[in-house]
Design an enzyme around this catalytic site. Structure first.
Site, mmCIF file in Angstrom:
data_model
loop_
_atom_site.group_PDB
_atom_site.id
_atom_site.type_symbol
_atom_site.label_atom_id
_atom_site.label_comp_id
_atom_site.label_asym_id
_atom_site.label_seq_id
_atom_site.Cartn_x
_atom_site.Cartn_y
_atom_site.Cartn_z
ATOM 1 N N TRP A 179 11.688 5.912 -5.154
ATOM 2 C CA TRP A 179 11.313 7.170 -4.503
ATOM 3 C C TRP A 179 12.505 7.793 -3.780
ATOM 4 O O TRP A 179 12.465 8.002 -2.575
ATOM 5 C CB TRP A 179 10.188 6.920 -3.497
ATOM 6 N N HIS B 220 5.579 11.007 -2.365
ATOM 7 C CA HIS B 220 4.251 10.734 -2.924
ATOM 8 C C HIS B 220 3.208 11.155 -1.893
ATOM 9 O O HIS B 220 3.574 11.530 -0.762
ATOM 10 C CB HIS B 220 4.087 9.250 -3.334
ATOM 11 N N ARG C 221 10.971 14.682 -5.591
ATOM 12 C CA ARG C 221 11.857 13.549 -5.896
ATOM 13 C C ARG C 221 13.245 14.062 -6.219
ATOM 14 O O ARG C 221 13.397 15.099 -6.891
ATOM 15 C CB ARG C 221 11.336 12.752 -7.091
ATOM 16 N N GLN D 145 0.565 15.246 -6.929
ATOM 17 C CA GLN D 145 -0.129 13.976 -7.048
ATOM 18 C C GLN D 145 -1.531 14.157 -6.480
ATOM 19 O O GLN D 145 -1.788 15.079 -5.707
ATOM 20 C CB GLN D 145 0.581 12.875 -6.249
ATOM 21 N N VAL E 163 0.262 -1.987 -1.714
ATOM 22 C CA VAL E 163 -0.997 -2.558 -2.215
ATOM 23 C C VAL E 163 -0.770 -4.020 -2.626
ATOM 24 O O VAL E 163 0.344 -4.413 -2.973
ATOM 25 C CB VAL E 163 -1.562 -1.762 -3.424
ATOM 26 N N ALA F 70 -6.680 1.919 -2.997
ATOM 27 C CA ALA F 70 -5.979 3.206 -3.067
ATOM 28 C C ALA F 70 -5.493 3.425 -4.488
ATOM 29 O O ALA F 70 -5.304 2.467 -5.247
ATOM 30 C CB ALA F 70 -4.797 3.217 -2.105
HETATM 31 N N1 PHE Z 1 2.311 6.406 -4.525
HETATM 32 C C1 PHE Z 1 2.489 5.738 -5.788
HETATM 33 C C2 PHE Z 1 3.543 6.493 -6.610
HETATM 34 O O1 PHE Z 1 3.932 7.561 -6.224
HETATM 35 C C3 PHE Z 1 1.190 5.659 -6.561
HETATM 36 C C4 PHE Z 1 0.191 4.759 -5.899
HETATM 37 C C5 PHE Z 1 -0.719 5.251 -4.996
HETATM 38 C C6 PHE Z 1 0.146 3.417 -6.208
HETATM 39 C C7 PHE Z 1 -1.640 4.428 -4.404
HETATM 40 C C8 PHE Z 1 -0.780 2.581 -5.639
HETATM 41 C C9 PHE Z 1 -1.662 3.099 -4.741
HETATM 42 O O2 PHE Z 1 4.013 6.047 -7.617
#
Ligand code: PHE
Length: 344
Positions: free
Chosen positions: A159, A174, A200, A214, A257, A311
């Site tokens: 990221w 994100h 990004r 997103q 996560v 999530a």
């Molecule tokens: N935020 C992650 C991404 O941008 C996606 C994601 C969201 C993964 C929530 C797990 C849980 O790639």
């Protein structure tokens, strides 16, 4: 007396002469003011009658009245003529050629991203999620640290971003920081769906843009499990694609996560047979997901012994690209009307 009578006669002549030259409603109105109005020529004349010797007044008054009646009658005639004339002219202007092809109406339409966002959000609303949003200019704490991505963590490479005020203020990479913001201001149960722009630091190519959307989902409650996560995501995939769409879950890694996974769906174009869109694999990677990491729960003051959460995050342009068979993500924000008008 003789001079007054003469004036009356010239006045009438001049009025009738002018009236003959009047050709439209506004000139007609003007004429009426000039000759018959309260400050018009005839009113002036009547005022001068008041200055005459008493014996002369009745005759002069009568003569003036006769002229007034004559002018009013002439006015009414002219008015009727003009109305008839302008009706004719209007009919002429309104004449249409019914054999001409119709002129195309240019109507506005929703952007393809807006269309897909609305569909996604409404599906999750039906599943009990509330829509919310968060800021695009974000603090390092929300974008990274609170999500269990410390400054030296290699996952930050995934990221890379634009810094507004380095090192702490940046454009979010994100929508996951909205997980933290939502939990901070609420107590479980939490169920939110979060659409929004993300940024990004990226070289652009057909599948990479520096700005895209997103949609984040978050649920926290006592006793939530991976089964709930899978149930919700399969229900979503089968509503946005086909009712019998197959889903596949693969292990993956995101620091916020545990366990983490990615969900693939059967390609909605070829229904798993293999085609250009799914690169002949029959499957498409759709989203990242997982159970909210205990550290993240702790960071917002929740007790990971008491509540669990799940999530997920997905890219709406990707879904639109698949369903509309669009092969270049840069088309979405290139503002080319030839592209955008296809989604009206
Ligand atoms: N935020 C992650 C991404 O941008 C996606 C994601 C969201 C993964 C929530 C797990 C849980 O790639």
């Amino acid at each position: 007396m003789a001079s007054l009578a003469e004036t009356l006669e010239t006045l009438e002549k001049r009025a009738l002469g002018d009236l003959a030259g009047v050709g439209d409603d506004s000139a007609l109105e003007n004429w009426r003011n000039v000759y018959l109005g309260r400050r018009g020529a005839l009113a002036d004349y009547l005022r001068s009658v008041g200055q005459l010797a008493a014996a002369d007044r009745p005759a002069a008054g009568q003569a003036a009245n006769a002229v007034k009646v004559a002018l009013e009658a002439a006015f009414a005639d002219r008015e009727a003529q003009i109305q008839a004339l302008s009706l004719d002219a209007r009919f002429e202007a309104d004449r249409i050629d019914v054999t001409l092809p119709a002129r195309r109406l240019h109507t506005g339409a929703l952007h393809p991203t807006t269309q897909i966002l609305r569909r996604i959000v409404s599906i999750f609303r039906d599943l009990g999620f509330r829509e919310t949003e968060g800021p695009e200019v974000e603090l390092d704490w929300y974008n990274f640290e609170a999500l269990n991505i410390p400054p030296d963590h290699p996952a930050r490479d995934m990221w890379d971003t634009f810094y507004v005020n380095p090192p702490s203020v940046l454009l979010r990479t994100h929508t996951s920081p909205v997980q933290i913001r939502t939990m901070e201001r609420s107590t479980p149960p939490v169920r939110v769906i979060v659409p929004g722009r993300v940024y990004r630091y990226e070289a652009q190519d057909p599948s990479h843009e520096w700005m895209f959307y997103q949609v984040e989902g978050l649920a926290v409650d006592a006793g939530l499990t991976m089964a709930d996560l899978k149930g919700v995501l399969v229900a979503f995939a089968q509503r946005i694609f086909w009712p019998d769409t197959q889903c596949k879950f693969r292990c993956s890694y995101f620091p916020f996560v545990e366990p983490g996974m990615e969900m693939d769906v059967q390609c909605p174009i070829c229904r798993g047979q293999g085609c250009r869109v799914c690169k002949h694999s029959g499957w498409l990677e759709l989203l990242g997901a997982g159970m909210v990491h205990p550290k993240v729960l702790t960071n917002v003051g929740y007790d990971p012994e008491q509540v669990h959460g799940f999530a997920f995050g997905m890219g709406p342009e990707r879904i639109a690209m698949v369903t509309h068979v669009i092969d270049d993500i840069r088309l979405f924000y290139g503002n080319d009307l030839r592209f955008l008008q296809q989604f009206g």
